[in-house]
Scaffold this active site. Structure first.
Site, PDB file in Angstrom:
ATOM      1  N   LEU A 114       0.816  -1.215   0.000  1.00  0.00           N
ATOM      2  CA  LEU A 114       0.000   0.000   0.000  1.00  0.00           C
ATOM      3  C   LEU A 114       0.846   1.259   0.000  1.00  0.00           C
ATOM      4  CD1 LEU A 114      -2.719  -1.018   2.642  1.00  0.00           C
ATOM      5  CD2 LEU A 114      -2.957  -1.002   0.141  1.00  0.00           C
ATOM      6  N   GLU A 147       5.135   3.026   1.228  1.00  0.00           N
ATOM      7  CA  GLU A 147       6.436   2.851   1.864  1.00  0.00           C
ATOM      8  C   GLU A 147       7.028   4.217   2.189  1.00  0.00           C
ATOM      9  OE1 GLU A 147       9.970   2.090  -0.863  1.00  0.00           O
ATOM     10  OE2 GLU A 147       8.326   1.280  -2.072  1.00  0.00           O
ATOM     11  N   GLY A 148       7.982   4.197   3.109  1.00  0.00           N
ATOM     12  CA  GLY A 148       8.667   5.424   3.487  1.00  0.00           C
ATOM     13  C   GLY A 148       9.789   5.110   4.443  1.00  0.00           C
ATOM     14  N   PHE A 154      12.395   3.259   6.267  1.00  0.00           N
ATOM     15  CA  PHE A 154      12.620   1.826   6.489  1.00  0.00           C
ATOM     16  C   PHE A 154      11.304   1.077   6.686  1.00  0.00           C
ATOM     17  CE2 PHE A 154      16.657   3.723   7.507  1.00  0.00           C
ATOM     18  CZ  PHE A 154      17.593   2.783   7.095  1.00  0.00           C
ATOM     19  N   TYR A 193       7.393  -0.257   5.368  1.00  0.00           N
ATOM     20  CA  TYR A 193       6.544  -0.651   4.247  1.00  0.00           C
ATOM     21  C   TYR A 193       5.171  -0.994   4.808  1.00  0.00           C
ATOM     22  CZ  TYR A 193      11.094  -1.299   2.015  1.00  0.00           C
ATOM     23  OH  TYR A 193      12.365  -1.101   1.541  1.00  0.00           O
ATOM     24  N   LYS A 247       2.187  -2.838   8.874  1.00  0.00           N
ATOM     25  CA  LYS A 247       3.384  -2.018   8.706  1.00  0.00           C
ATOM     26  C   LYS A 247       4.597  -2.846   9.100  1.00  0.00           C
ATOM     27  CE  LYS A 247       5.384   2.352  10.441  1.00  0.00           C
ATOM     28  NZ  LYS A 247       5.121   3.524  11.326  1.00  0.00           N
ATOM     29  N   ASP A 288       2.851  15.505  14.374  1.00  0.00           N
ATOM     30  CA  ASP A 288       2.972  15.454  12.910  1.00  0.00           C
ATOM     31  C   ASP A 288       1.590  15.376  12.268  1.00  0.00           C
ATOM     32  OD1 ASP A 288       4.507  15.610  10.617  1.00  0.00           O
ATOM     33  OD2 ASP A 288       4.861  13.453  10.483  1.00  0.00           O
TER      34      ASP A 288
END
Length: 350
Positions: A34, A36-37, A39, A41, A82, A189
């Protein structure tokens, strides 16, 4: 630092070879990636229930765990997983902190952590002990608020005023839950990319705040220049720049930081729900433009393009009220909720 070969190979095998993943005693089959960013996924997974003749079917799987809210168990067995590749002690502690903080919250507008596991794996040139973390969440396949605004921008469309307020009101409810802890927690955030939006037929969209990797106790006493610089360095790593409060860009040597950093981010997110970008990103396209200066000066610019008819002046003034550069005069979440409820009542009746 790159991903370990063993981590990448395991990931490749699981996605392309149809391998399954175990999170504690529950087994999941990876269907597709769906996102990633860094380290991390995120995969769409389906729970695999062993056909052992036991009664109740899924009751032998995730449904058998004592979840805070059993309604989070998917009838179809579909979840978001995740996976984080961990190569340092610092990364390991960050994941453990995300798990601890996520486990505190239970609110319909905050994404719940359903299960988690951290396992040791061998990897790297010296066969050192690395780790992989698996975090399981309910899945929301309609995507994020960022996805929605991008899609609408491409068609030159905008959310109606009432929809903007309905999404925003739900974010406020989720943050109120976090801010009501003793001591209060800040998300740190809040931004459209961290807000899941699920369309509901005949009802307002459901908005859910996610990703508590940056969430911390909100109150911080800064009493020296070195402490101020430490906070700024931490914020630069954990708080997205276009949504970051002024006191996290340039922190005084004597300051009391609190949960109102989230209120600033809320104001930026409200603007982005309306127009698709944060109120300060316009400077990035200007010669010599400085995002930090725009934030510090609270230079809110209103786009020439917009919905027809334009958003009402009361909504614009609400945004400006949230974006007070001085945190001591910025409203708290209860005040924000009172105000948004009045706006919703007004525009619901029109």
């Amino acid at each position: 630092m790159g991903c370990s070969f063993s981590g990448l190979n395991a990931l490749y095998d699981a996605v392309n070879g149809g391998g399954d993943v175990w999170i504690n005693e529950n087994r999941f089959r990876i269907l597709r990636q769906l996102g990633e960013g860094g380290f991390a996924y995120v995969f769409l997974v389906k729970e695999v229930i062993a056909d052992d003749g036991s009664q109740g079917g899924a009751a032998s799987g995730l449904a058998a765990k004592k979840l805070k809210n059993p309604s989070h168990v998917s009838d179809e067995g579909l979840y978001a997983m995740k996976k984080v590749l961990i190569q340092t002690e610092e990364q390991l502690e960050l994941v453990r902190q995300e798990i601890r903080v996520s486990s505190l919250f239970s609110h319909p507008n905050l994404l719940p952590l359903l299960d988690h596991a951290i396992i040791g794996v061998k990897g790297g040139p010296e066969k050192s002990r690395n780790h992989e973390a698996y975090l399981l969440f309910p899945v929301h396949l309609d995507g994020t608020l960022l996805d929605s605004t991008k899609a609408m921008q491409s068609k030159k469309e905008f959310f109606p005023t009432l929809t903007v307020l309905q999404i925003f009101r739900q974010l406020c409810a989720g943050l109120k839950h976090m801010h009501s802890f003793d001591p209060p927690y800040a998300h740190n955030d809040v931004k459209p990319g961290n807000i899941l939006v699920t369309n509901q037929k005949g009802r307002p969209p459901l908005a859910i705040l996610m990703d508590f990797g940056s969430a911390t106790p909100a109150k911080k006493e800064i009493r020296s220049r070195s402490e101020a610089l430490q906070l700024q360095e931490w914020a630069a790593e954990h708080c997205s720049a276009p949504f970051r409060a002024p006191e996290l860009w340039d922190c005084p040597s004597h300051a009391d930081i609190d949960e109102r950093t989230d209120i600033w981010s809320l104001g930026c997110t409200l603007y982005a729900t309306m127009y698709g970008v944060s109120p300060f990103e316009h400077v990035l396209g200007e010669s010599g433009g400085s995002l930090q200066l725009a934030v510090m000066n609270a230079q809110v610019k209103w786009p020439a393009g917009g919905p027809d008819p334009p958003y009402p002046e009361q909504l614009r003034q609400f945004v400006v009220w949230l974006l007070q550069p001085q945190p001591t005069v910025r409203p708290r979440i209860d005040d924000v909720i009172l105000h948004v409820d009045k706006l919703m009542a007004k525009f619901s009746s029109e």
